[in-house]
Write a protein that holds these residues in place. Structure first.
Motif, PDB file in Angstrom:
ATOM      1  N   LEU A  60      21.674  44.798  39.212  1.00  0.00           N
ATOM      2  CA  LEU A  60      22.416  44.400  38.007  1.00  0.00           C
ATOM      3  C   LEU A  60      23.895  44.352  38.348  1.00  0.00           C
ATOM      4  CD1 LEU A  60      22.569  43.901  34.887  1.00  0.00           C
ATOM      5  CD2 LEU A  60      22.811  46.382  34.639  1.00  0.00           C
ATOM      6  N   ILE A  61      24.544  43.243  38.024  1.00  0.00           N
ATOM      7  CA  ILE A  61      25.966  43.092  38.306  1.00  0.00           C
ATOM      8  C   ILE A  61      26.752  43.025  37.016  1.00  0.00           C
ATOM      9  CG2 ILE A  61      25.748  40.569  38.458  1.00  0.00           C
ATOM     10  CD1 ILE A  61      28.057  40.620  40.504  1.00  0.00           C
ATOM     11  N   GLN A  62      27.872  43.727  36.977  1.00  0.00           N
ATOM     12  CA  GLN A  62      28.851  43.534  35.916  1.00  0.00           C
ATOM     13  C   GLN A  62      29.978  42.725  36.540  1.00  0.00           C
ATOM     14  OE1 GLN A  62      30.076  46.957  33.639  1.00  0.00           O
ATOM     15  NE2 GLN A  62      31.637  45.821  32.533  1.00  0.00           N
ATOM     16  N   ASP A  63      29.889  41.417  36.331  1.00  0.00           N
ATOM     17  CA  ASP A  63      30.856  40.480  36.887  1.00  0.00           C
ATOM     18  C   ASP A  63      32.081  40.492  35.969  1.00  0.00           C
ATOM     19  OD1 ASP A  63      32.141  38.500  38.217  1.00  0.00           O
ATOM     20  OD2 ASP A  63      30.693  36.917  37.763  1.00  0.00           O
ATOM     21  N   ILE A  64      33.088  41.245  36.347  1.00  0.00           N
ATOM     22  CA  ILE A  64      34.216  41.505  35.458  1.00  0.00           C
ATOM     23  C   ILE A  64      35.215  40.353  35.438  1.00  0.00           C
ATOM     24  CG2 ILE A  64      36.187  43.026  35.051  1.00  0.00           C
ATOM     25  CD1 ILE A  64      34.501  45.300  36.187  1.00  0.00           C
ATOM     26  N   SER A  65      35.485  39.773  36.609  1.00  0.00           N
ATOM     27  CA  SER A  65      36.517  38.751  36.693  1.00  0.00           C
ATOM     28  C   SER A  65      35.948  37.510  37.365  1.00  0.00           C
ATOM     29  CB  SER A  65      37.709  39.283  37.502  1.00  0.00           C
ATOM     30  OG  SER A  65      38.749  38.352  37.576  1.00  0.00           O
ATOM     31  N   PRO A  66      36.286  36.320  36.879  1.00  0.00           N
ATOM     32  CA  PRO A  66      37.282  36.003  35.849  1.00  0.00           C
ATOM     33  C   PRO A  66      36.771  36.259  34.437  1.00  0.00           C
ATOM     34  CG  PRO A  66      36.254  34.013  36.647  1.00  0.00           C
ATOM     35  CD  PRO A  66      35.713  35.125  37.493  1.00  0.00           C
ATOM     36  N   GLU A  67      37.496  35.702  33.455  1.00  0.00           N
ATOM     37  CA  GLU A  67      37.212  36.036  32.058  1.00  0.00           C
ATOM     38  C   GLU A  67      35.800  35.659  31.634  1.00  0.00           C
ATOM     39  OE1 GLU A  67      38.830  34.914  27.565  1.00  0.00           O
ATOM     40  OE2 GLU A  67      39.949  34.307  29.342  1.00  0.00           O
ATOM     41  N   ASN A  68      35.342  34.468  32.024  1.00  0.00           N
ATOM     42  CA  ASN A  68      34.050  33.971  31.550  1.00  0.00           C
ATOM     43  C   ASN A  68      32.929  34.471  32.450  1.00  0.00           C
ATOM     44  OD1 ASN A  68      35.136  32.400  29.371  1.00  0.00           O
ATOM     45  ND2 ASN A  68      35.950  31.039  30.923  1.00  0.00           N
ATOM     46  N   SER A  69      32.677  35.760  32.388  1.00  0.00           N
ATOM     47  CA  SER A  69      31.669  36.382  33.234  1.00  0.00           C
ATOM     48  C   SER A  69      30.886  37.385  32.387  1.00  0.00           C
ATOM     49  CB  SER A  69      32.342  37.038  34.447  1.00  0.00           C
ATOM     50  OG  SER A  69      33.396  37.884  34.017  1.00  0.00           O
ATOM     51  N   GLY A  70      30.369  38.445  32.999  1.00  0.00           N
ATOM     52  CA  GLY A  70      29.636  39.444  32.232  1.00  0.00           C
ATOM     53  C   GLY A  70      28.497  40.046  33.023  1.00  0.00           C
ATOM     54  N   LEU A  71      27.500  40.596  32.319  1.00  0.00           N
ATOM     55  CA  LEU A  71      26.343  41.210  32.952  1.00  0.00           C
ATOM     56  C   LEU A  71      25.325  40.154  33.354  1.00  0.00           C
ATOM     57  CD1 LEU A  71      25.595  44.358  30.727  1.00  0.00           C
ATOM     58  CD2 LEU A  71      26.463  44.332  33.077  1.00  0.00           C
ATOM     59  N   VAL A  77      27.341  53.458  40.264  1.00  0.00           N
ATOM     60  CA  VAL A  77      28.097  52.221  40.437  1.00  0.00           C
ATOM     61  C   VAL A  77      28.434  52.002  41.908  1.00  0.00           C
ATOM     62  CG1 VAL A  77      30.227  51.007  39.888  1.00  0.00           C
ATOM     63  CG2 VAL A  77      29.073  52.351  38.130  1.00  0.00           C
ATOM     64  N   ALA A  78      28.098  50.805  42.401  1.00  0.00           N
ATOM     65  CA  ALA A  78      28.508  50.385  43.743  1.00  0.00           C
ATOM     66  C   ALA A  78      29.601  49.341  43.575  1.00  0.00           C
ATOM     67  CB  ALA A  78      27.326  49.804  44.514  1.00  0.00           C
ATOM     68  N   MET A  79      30.752  49.573  44.184  1.00  0.00           N
ATOM     69  CA  MET A  79      31.888  48.678  44.005  1.00  0.00           C
ATOM     70  C   MET A  79      31.790  47.466  44.926  1.00  0.00           C
ATOM     71  SD  MET A  79      33.762  50.122  41.671  1.00  0.00           S
ATOM     72  CE  MET A  79      35.292  49.216  41.868  1.00  0.00           C
ATOM     73  N   ASP A  80      32.476  46.384  44.504  1.00  0.00           N
ATOM     74  CA  ASP A  80      32.685  45.204  45.343  1.00  0.00           C
ATOM     75  C   ASP A  80      31.381  44.604  45.859  1.00  0.00           C
ATOM     76  OD1 ASP A  80      35.261  45.912  44.932  1.00  0.00           O
ATOM     77  OD2 ASP A  80      35.593  46.744  46.913  1.00  0.00           O
ATOM     78  N   CYS A  81      30.412  44.431  44.970  1.00  0.00           N
ATOM     79  CA  CYS A  81      29.113  43.934  45.413  1.00  0.00           C
ATOM     80  C   CYS A  81      29.004  42.422  45.316  1.00  0.00           C
ATOM     81  CB  CYS A  81      28.003  44.565  44.587  1.00  0.00           C
ATOM     82  SG  CYS A  81      28.259  44.339  42.814  1.00  0.00           S
ATOM     83  N   GLY A  82      29.916  41.793  44.585  1.00  0.00           N
ATOM     84  CA  GLY A  82      29.839  40.356  44.399  1.00  0.00           C
ATOM     85  C   GLY A  82      30.874  39.622  45.205  1.00  0.00           C
ATOM     86  N   THR A  83      31.247  38.458  44.720  1.00  0.00           N
ATOM     87  CA  THR A  83      32.216  37.634  45.437  1.00  0.00           C
ATOM     88  C   THR A  83      33.654  37.971  45.070  1.00  0.00           C
ATOM     89  OG1 THR A  83      32.008  35.951  43.703  1.00  0.00           O
ATOM     90  CG2 THR A  83      30.582  35.738  45.620  1.00  0.00           C
ATOM     91  N   VAL A  84      33.842  38.794  44.031  1.00  0.00           N
ATOM     92  CA  VAL A  84      35.173  39.227  43.605  1.00  0.00           C
ATOM     93  C   VAL A  84      35.220  40.747  43.666  1.00  0.00           C
ATOM     94  CG1 VAL A  84      36.862  39.227  41.730  1.00  0.00           C
ATOM     95  CG2 VAL A  84      35.422  37.216  42.112  1.00  0.00           C
ATOM     96  N   GLY A  85      36.323  41.286  44.163  1.00  0.00           N
ATOM     97  CA  GLY A  85      36.401  42.714  44.410  1.00  0.00           C
ATOM     98  C   GLY A  85      36.208  43.600  43.206  1.00  0.00           C
ATOM     99  N   ALA A  86      36.459  43.075  42.010  1.00  0.00           N
ATOM    100  CA  ALA A  86      36.371  43.912  40.817  1.00  0.00           C
ATOM    101  C   ALA A  86      34.942  44.063  40.305  1.00  0.00           C
ATOM    102  CB  ALA A  86      37.240  43.321  39.705  1.00  0.00           C
ATOM    103  N   ASP A  87      33.997  43.314  40.855  1.00  0.00           N
ATOM    104  CA  ASP A  87      32.630  43.356  40.354  1.00  0.00           C
ATOM    105  C   ASP A  87      31.977  44.712  40.614  1.00  0.00           C
ATOM    106  OD1 ASP A  87      32.978  40.747  39.659  1.00  0.00           O
ATOM    107  OD2 ASP A  87      31.934  39.929  41.400  1.00  0.00           O
ATOM    108  N   LEU A  88      31.059  45.084  39.736  1.00  0.00           N
ATOM    109  CA  LEU A  88      30.293  46.317  39.877  1.00  0.00           C
ATOM    110  C   LEU A  88      28.811  45.978  39.963  1.00  0.00           C
ATOM    111  CD1 LEU A  88      31.959  48.416  37.019  1.00  0.00           C
ATOM    112  CD2 LEU A  88      32.703  48.244  39.397  1.00  0.00           C
ATOM    113  N   CYS A  89      28.080  46.742  40.759  1.00  0.00           N
ATOM    114  CA  CYS A  89      26.634  46.580  40.830  1.00  0.00           C
ATOM    115  C   CYS A  89      25.965  47.951  40.806  1.00  0.00           C
ATOM    116  CB  CYS A  89      26.222  45.837  42.105  1.00  0.00           C
ATOM    117  SG  CYS A  89      26.386  44.046  42.000  1.00  0.00           S
ATOM    118  N   THR A  90      24.688  47.963  40.497  1.00  0.00           N
ATOM    119  CA  THR A  90      23.938  49.216  40.487  1.00  0.00           C
ATOM    120  C   THR A  90      23.768  49.731  41.913  1.00  0.00           C
ATOM    121  OG1 THR A  90      21.950  47.820  40.357  1.00  0.00           O
ATOM    122  CG2 THR A  90      22.699  48.872  38.326  1.00  0.00           C
TER     123      THR A  90
END
Length: 236
Positions: A91-102, A42-55
């Motif tokens: 691959l991103i796990q876009d955790i926040s906001p609510e309407n997000s996902g893999l 897991v690589a942290m903070d890969c997207g536009t929101v700090g809580a996102d996870l990426c490979t």
């Protein structure tokens, strides 16, 4: 009395044959519910929101395990629209906001974190056994429900579902898809231009262990038949 006991045993065995399998829900978004996080890579903070996870290593994807169910999720990018060749991508796990996902994360566009047609992207889930998947929740790439108004990053659109390497159906991504699909490998390829989706959650159903219940059912029926014949013989 023995006949009654054997009958109850047979009915119980028949009940095992029809018993529903165990269901496990995997949640990849936030919204107050429990979030299922990948283990390792897991690589942290890969997207536009700090809580996102990426490979961290795209070739490994994400591994998930819960209630005895394990699978690997990976994102792919195809080289052209013939879909003849593909490489693993972020691959991103876009955790926040609510309407997000893999989703598949397009590294040249920080706002593009959905599996989309224009980038020839897909998401694939590989399980360690045959399962059934149902109750899919899809979201649009701009963190909105599929059915909500105009989408700045395009609608959810349609996708091809490939099961065990074969095309199963073309399906429209909706807020909640309740169809049931069975296999070990499931690939979701977005096919609508300027559209894409994130997978917020789905439910995994283990296959019913019918082979283990069949011998018990047959044994109960055999004893029931034998005891019935013996009772008739003694009565005569």
């Amino acid at each position: 009395m023995s006949i009654i006991r054997l009958f109850v045993t047979s009915v119980f065995a028949a009940g095992l044959l029809a018993a529903p399998a165990n269901a496990t829900t995997f949640i990849f978004k936030s919204g107050g519910a429990f979030i299922d996080m990948p283990t390792g890579n897991v690589a942290m903070d890969c997207g536009t929101v700090g809580a996102d996870l990426c490979t961290d290593d795209d070739t490994l994807g994400f591994d998930y395990s819960k209630d005895g169910v394990s699978f690997n999720a990976s994102a792919y990018q195809y080289t052209d629209d013939t879909y003849a060749s593909r490489d693993k991508t972020l691959l991103i796990q876009d955790i926040s906001p609510e309407n997000s996902g893999l989703g598949a994360f397009s590294e040249n566009d920080l706002k593009n974190d959905q599996t989309q047609f224009n980038s020839l992207e897909s998401i694939e889930f590989v399980f360690n056994e045959t399962v059934s998947l149902t109750n899919f929740e899809f979201n649009a790439g701009d963190d909105l429900d599929c059915s909500s108004g105009a989408h700045t990053e395009g609608p959810c659109g349609d996708f091809e579902l490939w099961i065990n390497g074969a095309l199963f159906a073309t399906i429209t991504a909706v807020d909640l898809l309740t169809d049931v699909f069975t296999g070990m490998t499931f690939e979701f390829r977005a096919i609508t231009p300027d559209a894409g989706f994130a997978i917020a959650q789905f439910e995994v159903v283990n296959e019913v262990p019918i082979p283990g219940a069949i011998p018990l059912f047959l044994a109960g029926m055999a004893w029931l038949r034998f005891s019935s014949r013996r009772r008739k013989k003694n009565a005569s």
